[in-house]
Design a protein around this motif. Structure first.
Motif, mmCIF file in Angstrom:
data_model
loop_
_atom_site.group_PDB
_atom_site.id
_atom_site.type_symbol
_atom_site.label_atom_id
_atom_site.label_comp_id
_atom_site.label_asym_id
_atom_site.label_seq_id
_atom_site.Cartn_x
_atom_site.Cartn_y
_atom_site.Cartn_z
ATOM 1 N N PRO A 67 0.824 -1.216 0.000
ATOM 2 C CA PRO A 67 0.000 0.000 0.000
ATOM 3 C C PRO A 67 0.851 1.256 0.000
ATOM 4 O O PRO A 67 1.976 1.270 0.496
ATOM 5 C CB PRO A 67 -0.807 -0.122 1.299
ATOM 6 C CG PRO A 67 0.033 -0.979 2.175
ATOM 7 C CD PRO A 67 0.745 -1.944 1.270
ATOM 8 N N GLY A 68 0.316 2.340 -0.531
ATOM 9 C CA GLY A 68 1.024 3.607 -0.574
ATOM 10 C C GLY A 68 0.985 4.327 0.761
ATOM 11 O O GLY A 68 0.374 3.868 1.728
ATOM 12 N N LYS A 69 1.639 5.475 0.837
ATOM 13 C CA LYS A 69 1.723 6.254 2.070
ATOM 14 C C LYS A 69 0.557 7.220 2.234
ATOM 15 O O LYS A 69 0.472 7.915 3.226
ATOM 16 C CB LYS A 69 3.040 7.038 2.100
ATOM 17 C CG LYS A 69 4.266 6.144 2.065
ATOM 18 C CD LYS A 69 4.292 5.206 3.257
ATOM 19 C CE LYS A 69 5.528 4.319 3.224
ATOM 20 N NZ LYS A 69 5.551 3.354 4.336
ATOM 21 N N ARG A 70 -0.320 7.312 1.253
ATOM 22 C CA ARG A 70 -1.510 8.169 1.329
ATOM 23 C C ARG A 70 -1.123 9.630 1.574
ATOM 24 O O ARG A 70 -1.613 10.272 2.494
ATOM 25 C CB ARG A 70 -2.464 7.680 2.433
ATOM 26 C CG ARG A 70 -2.838 6.211 2.352
ATOM 27 C CD ARG A 70 -3.635 5.895 1.087
ATOM 28 N NE ARG A 70 -4.180 4.543 1.116
ATOM 29 C CZ ARG A 70 -3.594 3.480 0.608
ATOM 30 N NH1 ARG A 70 -2.397 3.605 0.038
ATOM 31 N NH2 ARG A 70 -4.170 2.298 0.659
ATOM 32 N N LEU A 71 -0.189 10.120 0.765
ATOM 33 C CA LEU A 71 0.221 11.510 0.882
ATOM 34 C C LEU A 71 -0.761 12.412 0.152
ATOM 35 O O LEU A 71 -1.575 11.962 -0.650
ATOM 36 C CB LEU A 71 1.629 11.691 0.307
ATOM 37 C CG LEU A 71 2.728 10.811 0.899
ATOM 38 C CD1 LEU A 71 4.047 11.084 0.213
ATOM 39 C CD2 LEU A 71 2.852 11.028 2.389
ATOM 40 N N GLY A 72 -0.659 13.709 0.442
ATOM 41 C CA GLY A 72 -1.494 14.688 -0.256
ATOM 42 C C GLY A 72 -2.387 15.451 0.696
ATOM 43 O O GLY A 72 -2.270 15.380 1.923
ATOM 44 N N ALA A 73 -3.313 16.213 0.122
ATOM 45 C CA ALA A 73 -4.216 17.065 0.901
ATOM 46 C C ALA A 73 -5.326 16.222 1.520
ATOM 47 O O ALA A 73 -5.953 15.404 0.850
ATOM 48 C CB ALA A 73 -4.808 18.142 0.006
ATOM 49 N N LYS A 74 -5.572 16.425 2.805
ATOM 50 C CA LYS A 74 -6.652 15.755 3.517
ATOM 51 C C LYS A 74 -7.839 16.697 3.767
ATOM 52 O O LYS A 74 -8.935 16.226 4.023
ATOM 53 C CB LYS A 74 -6.149 15.215 4.860
ATOM 54 C CG LYS A 74 -4.921 14.334 4.741
ATOM 55 C CD LYS A 74 -5.144 13.168 3.812
ATOM 56 C CE LYS A 74 -3.852 12.383 3.617
ATOM 57 N NZ LYS A 74 -4.006 11.306 2.609
ATOM 58 N N LYS A 75 -7.597 18.010 3.725
ATOM 59 C CA LYS A 75 -8.651 19.000 3.893
ATOM 60 C C LYS A 75 -8.507 20.033 2.781
ATOM 61 O O LYS A 75 -7.409 20.526 2.523
ATOM 62 C CB LYS A 75 -8.571 19.690 5.260
ATOM 63 C CG LYS A 75 -8.684 18.759 6.450
ATOM 64 C CD LYS A 75 -10.077 18.168 6.582
ATOM 65 C CE LYS A 75 -10.161 17.284 7.823
ATOM 66 N NZ LYS A 75 -11.498 16.662 7.961
ATOM 67 N N SER A 76 -9.619 20.352 2.150
ATOM 68 C CA SER A 76 -9.594 21.325 1.063
ATOM 69 C C SER A 76 -9.755 22.734 1.612
ATOM 70 O O SER A 76 -9.970 22.941 2.807
ATOM 71 C CB SER A 76 -10.704 21.013 0.061
ATOM 72 O OG SER A 76 -11.968 21.065 0.700
ATOM 73 N N GLY A 77 -9.657 23.718 0.729
ATOM 74 C CA GLY A 77 -9.784 25.103 1.141
ATOM 75 C C GLY A 77 -11.170 25.425 1.676
ATOM 76 O O GLY A 77 -12.184 24.916 1.166
#
Length: 264
Positions: A67-77
């Motif tokens: 499985p991947g590390k699940r990086l990126g944005a978790k909350k939008s603007g």
């Protein structure tokens, strides 16, 4: 490969069946035929099966299938967050923490106050960096002007605290004045003296910033002297000899404990 191995047993089975046609029972012929059909293993093999000559290796790219590390944005603007909510997961500092945000040791940016997420840039602070902040009102814009008051929780603004007046053990004088025409005449003078605890005569405590009373260590050490209590003077002894005696005592205790274990 199997056909060449099956030819001699089949030939022997057919021969035995032909012989049984002249004499003998049919059951005996069938048993002999099946006995001839049994394939015997070759010498040096286990049951006629050739095992692998070396251990099988694992898959080369098996680690990449995890499985991947699940990086990126978790909350939008403009999304509402509470303290502790993760806003952005990253490797490295692609985004930096701004107003009411903080960054963990794995470069994860999370909120420290209730509010709404804002992605923005601050040219006055650093023209190349991208920031993530949290505001208390959805229509509020980041970055805030440099000289504006910073807003905090409970819809409050930061203001400068007033320094309380210093409290000293002085004699307070109260004067009551009675106005008679254009002149003021003192009628009575009342003096009130602040009571001091026993042994603290002449002790002055000053209120420092942060509502704390501090005094020097040498004044604290004079507490017994102010209270007129005689304290036995400390007579330093030979610390080296005491250290040697303590070492010998600990060694004897350890030896006794070890003997007790052996007896049990």
């Amino acid at each position: 490969m199997l056909l060449s191995r099956l030819q001699p047993p089949l030939r022997a089975a057919l021969t035995s069946i032909a012989r049984s046609a002249t004499g003998g029972t049919q059951t005996t012929c069938l048993n002999e035929a099946f006995a001839q059909l049994a394939i015997r293993p070759r010498p040096g093999t286990a049951g006629g099966v050739r095992w692998a000559s070396h251990k099988a290796q694992g898959a080369v790219n098996k680690a990449k299938d995890g499985p991947g590390k699940r990086l990126g944005a978790k909350k939008s603007g403009e999304q509402y967050v509470i303290p502790g909510n993760i806003i952005f997961r990253q490797r490295g500092t692609h985004w930096f923490p701004g107003e009411n945000c903080a960054m963990g040791r794995d470069h994860t940016i999370y909120a420290t106050h209730h509010g709404y997420v804002k992605y923005y840039k601050d040219p006055e602070k650093n023209p190349k960096r991208q920031y993530i902040g949290v505001v208390f009102e959805r229509d509020q814009v980041l970055p805030l002007p440099r000289n504006s008051m910073r807003r905090r929780r409970l819809n409050m603004t930061a203001t400068k605290m007033e320094t309380p007046p210093e409290i000293t053990n002085e004699v307070h004088v109260r004067t009551d004045l009675v106005m008679e025409g254009d002149s003021s005449v003192p009628v009575s003078v009342k003096q009130t003296k602040v009571k001091q605890r026993k042994g603290e005569e002449g002790r002055e405590l000053k209120l420092r910033p942060g509502y704390m009373y501090r005094e020097a260590n040498w004044e604290i050490g004079r507490a017994a002297e102010r209270a007129k209590i005689k304290v036995r003077e400390f007579t330093p002894r030979d610390r080296w000899t005491a250290w040697r005696k303590a070492g010998i005592r600990k060694a004897k205790n350890a030896e006794k404990r070890s003997l007790g274990r052996k007896i049990r």
